[in-house]
Design a protein around this motif. Structure first.
Motif, PDB file in Angstrom:
ATOM      1  N   THR A  57     -19.547  74.175 -10.707  1.00 14.90           N
ATOM      2  CA  THR A  57     -20.110  72.865 -11.045  1.00 14.90           C
ATOM      3  C   THR A  57     -21.624  72.849 -10.886  1.00 14.90           C
ATOM      4  O   THR A  57     -22.341  72.274 -11.710  1.00 14.90           O
ATOM      5  N   VAL A  58     -22.124  73.477  -9.818  1.00 12.33           N
ATOM      6  CA  VAL A  58     -23.563  73.513  -9.582  1.00 12.33           C
ATOM      7  C   VAL A  58     -24.261  74.281 -10.698  1.00 12.33           C
ATOM      8  O   VAL A  58     -25.288  73.843 -11.234  1.00 12.33           O
ATOM      9  N   VAL A  95     -42.655  75.600 -12.039  1.00  8.78           N
ATOM     10  CA  VAL A  95     -42.011  76.892 -11.781  1.00  8.78           C
ATOM     11  C   VAL A  95     -40.764  76.697 -10.928  1.00  8.78           C
ATOM     12  O   VAL A  95     -39.728  77.346 -11.153  1.00  8.78           O
ATOM     13  N   ARG A  96     -40.832  75.789  -9.956  1.00  9.37           N
ATOM     14  CA  ARG A  96     -39.697  75.543  -9.053  1.00  9.37           C
ATOM     15  C   ARG A  96     -38.460  75.065  -9.809  1.00  9.37           C
ATOM     16  O   ARG A  96     -37.327  75.467  -9.486  1.00  9.37           O
ATOM     17  N   THR A  97     -38.638  74.242 -10.815  1.00  9.37           N
ATOM     18  CA  THR A  97     -37.501  73.735 -11.581  1.00  9.37           C
ATOM     19  C   THR A  97     -37.112  74.664 -12.732  1.00  9.37           C
ATOM     20  O   THR A  97     -35.947  74.732 -13.119  1.00  9.37           O
ATOM     21  N   GLU A  98     -38.104  75.393 -13.264  1.00 12.16           N
ATOM     22  CA  GLU A  98     -37.842  76.204 -14.446  1.00 12.16           C
ATOM     23  C   GLU A  98     -37.150  77.520 -14.111  1.00 12.16           C
ATOM     24  O   GLU A  98     -36.288  77.983 -14.865  1.00 12.16           O
ATOM     25  N   LEU A  99     -37.515  78.151 -13.005  1.00 10.34           N
ATOM     26  CA  LEU A  99     -36.916  79.444 -12.664  1.00 10.34           C
ATOM     27  C   LEU A  99     -35.402  79.369 -12.491  1.00 10.34           C
ATOM     28  O   LEU A  99     -34.671  80.167 -13.092  1.00 10.34           O
ATOM     29  N   LEU A 137     -33.772  79.675  -5.117  1.00 18.20           N
ATOM     30  CA  LEU A 137     -34.783  78.886  -5.813  1.00 18.20           C
ATOM     31  C   LEU A 137     -34.378  77.425  -5.956  1.00 18.20           C
ATOM     32  O   LEU A 137     -35.234  76.526  -5.846  1.00 18.20           O
ATOM     33  N   ARG A 138     -33.098  77.165  -6.205  1.00 19.77           N
ATOM     34  CA  ARG A 138     -32.697  75.765  -6.369  1.00 19.77           C
ATOM     35  C   ARG A 138     -32.727  74.994  -5.048  1.00 19.77           C
ATOM     36  O   ARG A 138     -32.743  73.757  -5.048  1.00 19.77           O
ATOM     37  N   ALA A 139     -32.776  75.727  -3.932  1.00 20.69           N
ATOM     38  CA  ALA A 139     -32.822  75.072  -2.623  1.00 20.69           C
ATOM     39  C   ALA A 139     -34.235  74.689  -2.208  1.00 20.69           C
ATOM     40  O   ALA A 139     -34.419  74.014  -1.190  1.00 20.69           O
ATOM     41  N   VAL A 140     -35.241  75.103  -2.984  1.00 16.89           N
ATOM     42  CA  VAL A 140     -36.624  74.781  -2.630  1.00 16.89           C
ATOM     43  C   VAL A 140     -36.880  73.300  -2.898  1.00 16.89           C
ATOM     44  O   VAL A 140     -36.669  72.825  -4.021  1.00 16.89           O
ATOM     45  N   PRO A 141     -37.325  72.544  -1.900  1.00 19.38           N
ATOM     46  CA  PRO A 141     -37.601  71.117  -2.119  1.00 19.38           C
ATOM     47  C   PRO A 141     -38.866  70.915  -2.941  1.00 19.38           C
ATOM     48  O   PRO A 141     -39.628  71.857  -3.201  1.00 19.38           O
ATOM     49  N   ASP A 150     -47.787  77.424  -0.562  1.00 15.62           N
ATOM     50  CA  ASP A 150     -47.933  78.754   0.040  1.00 15.62           C
ATOM     51  C   ASP A 150     -46.570  79.325   0.419  1.00 15.62           C
ATOM     52  O   ASP A 150     -46.305  80.521   0.202  1.00 15.62           O
ATOM     53  N   ARG A 151     -45.713  78.482   0.976  1.00 16.36           N
ATOM     54  CA  ARG A 151     -44.360  78.955   1.329  1.00 16.36           C
ATOM     55  C   ARG A 151     -43.564  79.294   0.071  1.00 16.36           C
ATOM     56  O   ARG A 151     -42.805  80.279   0.041  1.00 16.36           O
ATOM     57  N   PHE A 152     -43.727  78.499  -0.974  1.00 11.99           N
ATOM     58  CA  PHE A 152     -43.032  78.767  -2.236  1.00 11.99           C
ATOM     59  C   PHE A 152     -43.509  80.081  -2.849  1.00 11.99           C
ATOM     60  O   PHE A 152     -42.701  80.855  -3.383  1.00 11.99           O
TER      61      PHE A 152
END
Length: 445
Positions: A57-58, A95-99, A137-141, A150-152
Motif C-alpha cells: 500500500t505504501v 529532491v526529498r519528494t522526487e527521489l 528517503l521517504r522517512a525524511v521529514p 546538511d543531515r539530508f
C-alpha cells in the motif's frame, strides 16, 4: 475474528521472500561454476526471517504519483540566481519528494518481472537495495532549516555510494537471465532502470553541488557567480576541448609498443554549449575507445594507422559529433547485439569481467587503467565524478548502449552506420538549447 490474507498480499509476501533469500543454483545450472566465482553479497541478510514484510500500500501511493522532470535550462536558471537559504531548502524538498517517487516506479518494474527472474541473486540484490533506499528517503521529514539540509545531504551521499554497485549487478543479472526473457524485454527493463538511475543521480548531485556552493566561504547570494559551473552543469562545454582531452585520455590506454591512431578534428571547432560535462565525456570516451580499438585490430602491423576523424557541427538546434574510423566496420554477427544489454556473443566472458568490477558510476574515468596495488592512491567514491578504475582489456559490452542512454536522457540521440570492410561512422546529437525535459520513460514497462 482473524481472516486469511488476500491473494494479493500472499503474492507480495512470496515476492519479498524470493528477493530476500539467495536463489537456488538450479535456476541456472549451466552457469553454476561461473556464479561461484562472483564476490559475495555484502548486503545480503543472514536469513529471510530478518527481512521485514513491506506493505504494498505504501509503495502504491508513490507509484501513483507522477515524476516531475526538469530540463537543463531549469537547472541553470534555478542555481545561478540568488542562491540563498530559501532556494537551497526548496531544492532539498524537491529532491526529498522526487527521489522516493522515481525509485518506487523502478521497484514496481522489478515486481512485474517473472518469478524466475526476480530470484536471480543480482536482481534481488538490486531490488533490496532500492527498497532500502526508498524506505530511508521517504522517512525524511520536511526540510525547514540549513541544518536539516546538511543531515539530508549525508543521507544522499550514503545512498550514492551504496548504489555504485547497481550497474554491474544489474548487468550480471540481465546476462544470466538472457535465456529466460526475450532480449527486447530485458533491454527495455535495463534501459528504463538505467535512465531512471541517471535521473536520480542528476537531481541528487545537483543539489549536493548547490549546497556546497552555498556553504562556500566566498559565496554571496546577491553576487553574480562568475563560475562556469552551476551545480553539475558546465555552462561552456567547448566541443574541441572535450574531444582533445578525452582523446588524449583514451590514447593513453593503448599498451606500450603499439602505434596510436591520431585523432583529427574538423568542422565548427569553437562550438560551446551548456551540458553536464561528465555525461558528454563518458559518451565521447566510449566512442573514441571503440574506434581506436577497431582501428588497431584492423591494422595490427601498421606503424602509421589511419586516424580517427571527429567532425563537429554547430546546427541551429543541435550539436552533432561524427566519429569516423577505418576499423573495418561491425561484423554482421555482432550487429544485432550492438545496442543490447542482453548480449549473447561472449556473454560468459562478460560475466567474468563484471565480477571484477564491483562498483561503477559510468564515468569517463572508468576507462582508465587500474592503479597499481602498491602505493597507488585510491580514488574517492560517491559522486558522478568518482574514479572506479578498470583495465582497458576488461570487455563489458555495455559502452554503446550505456552511451545511448546518456545521449537520449536530455533529448539527444546516438546512431551508427557501419561500412563492412572499411569502417564505422557514429553520430551523436546533443540538444543545444537545453529546453528538453528529462526523458524518464516512467511508464515504459
Amino acid at each position: 475474528m482473524l481472516t486469511q490474507p488476500s491473494s494479493q498480499l500472499q503474492c507480495m509476501r512470496r515476492f519479498h521472500a524470493a528477493c530476500s533469500t539467495p536463489p537456488s543454483p538450479l535456476t541456472c545450472p549451466r552457469r553454476l561454476p561461473l556464479l561461484q566465482t562472483y564476490h559475495a553479497q555484502r548486503r545480503h541478510k543472514s536469513s529471510s526471517a530478518s527481512i521485514p514484510w513491506r506493505s504494498p500500500t505504501v509503495l502504491d501511493k508513490y507509484v501513483d504519483t507522477p515524476a516531475r522532470p526538469i530540463s537543463l535550462r531549469q537547472l541553470i536558471f534555478f542555481g545561478s540566481r540568488h542562491l540563498d537559504s530559501k532556494r537551497i531548502i526548496n531544492s532539498a524538498n524537491y529532491v526529498r519528494t522526487e527521489l522516493p517517487t522515481r525509485i518506487s516506479h523502478r521497484i514496481r518494474d522489478m515486481q512485474k518481472l517473472p518469478y524466475v527472474v526476480v530470484t536471480n541473486r543480482h536482481i534481488s540484490y538490486v531490488y533490496n537495495l532500492y527498497y532500502e533506499a526508498f524506505e530511508s528517503l521517504r522517512a525524511v521529514p520536511e526540510i525547514k532549516t540549513e541544518e536539516d539540509n546538511d543531515r539530508f545531504c549525508e543521507i544522499i551521499n550514503t545512498a550514492l555510494r551504496d548504489h555504485l554497485t547497481v550497474i554491474p549487478r544489474l548487468a550480471m543479472g540481465v546476462l544470466e537471465c538472457r535465456d529466460l526473457l526475450p532480449p527486447e524485454q530485458l533491454n527495455r527493463f535495463m534501459n528504463t532502470l538505467l535512465r531512471s538511475r541517471i535521473s536520480r543521480r542528476v537531481i541528487a548531485e545537483q543539489h549536493l553541488a548547490l549546497t556546497e556552493t552555498h556553504n562556500a566561504p566566498f559565496h554571496s547570494p546577491s553576487a553574480h557567480d562568475p563560475s562556469d559551473f552551476v551545480g553539475e552543469v558546465f555552462l561552456r562545454c567547448n566541443a574541441r576541448e572535450v574531444v582533445e582531452r578525452v582523446g588524449k585520455f583514451t590514447q593513453d590506454l593503448i599498451p606500450p609498443g603499439l602505434a596510436v591512431p591520431q585523432i583529427k578534428l574538423e568542422g565548427h571547432l569553437d562550438t560551446s554549449f551548456p551540458y553536464i560535462l561528465s555525461h558528454l565525456e563518458y559518451i565521447i570516451g566510449e566512442l573514441l575507445r571503440n574506434s581506436i580499438e577497431a582501428t588497431l585490430a584492423r591494422h595490427p602491423n601498421n606503424a602509421n594507422p589511419p586516424p580517427i576523424t571527429v567532425l563537429i557541427c554547430n546546427a541551429p538546434k543541435h550539436i552533432i559529433f561524427r566519429v569516423s574510423d577505418q576499423g573495418g566496420g561491425i561484423p554482421p554477427p555482432e550487429v544485432s547485439d550492438l545496442w543490447s544489454f542482453a548480449k549473447h556473443t561472449r556473454s560468459d566472458t562478460r560475466l567474468r569481467n563484471f565480477a571484477q568490477v564491483p562498483k561503477m558510476s559510468a564515468t569517463l574515468q572508468e576507462l582508465h587503467l587500474a592503479p597499481s596495488p602498491e602505493g597507488a592512491e585510491t580514488a574517492p567514491e560517491g559522486s558522478l565524478h568518482s574514479l572506479t578504475y578498470r583495465r582497458p582489456d576488461l570487455k563489458l559490452g555495455m559502452g554503446l548502449p550505456m552511451s545511448r542512454v546518456y545521449a537520449e536522457y536530455w533529448g539527444g540521440s546516438l546512431e551508427q552506420t557501419s561500412m563492412e570492410g572499411y569502417g564505422t561512422d557514429v553520430f551523436l546529437h546533443i540538444e543545444k538549447l537545453g529546453n528538453r525535459l528529462e526523458q524518464l520513460n516512467i511508464d515504459s514497462l
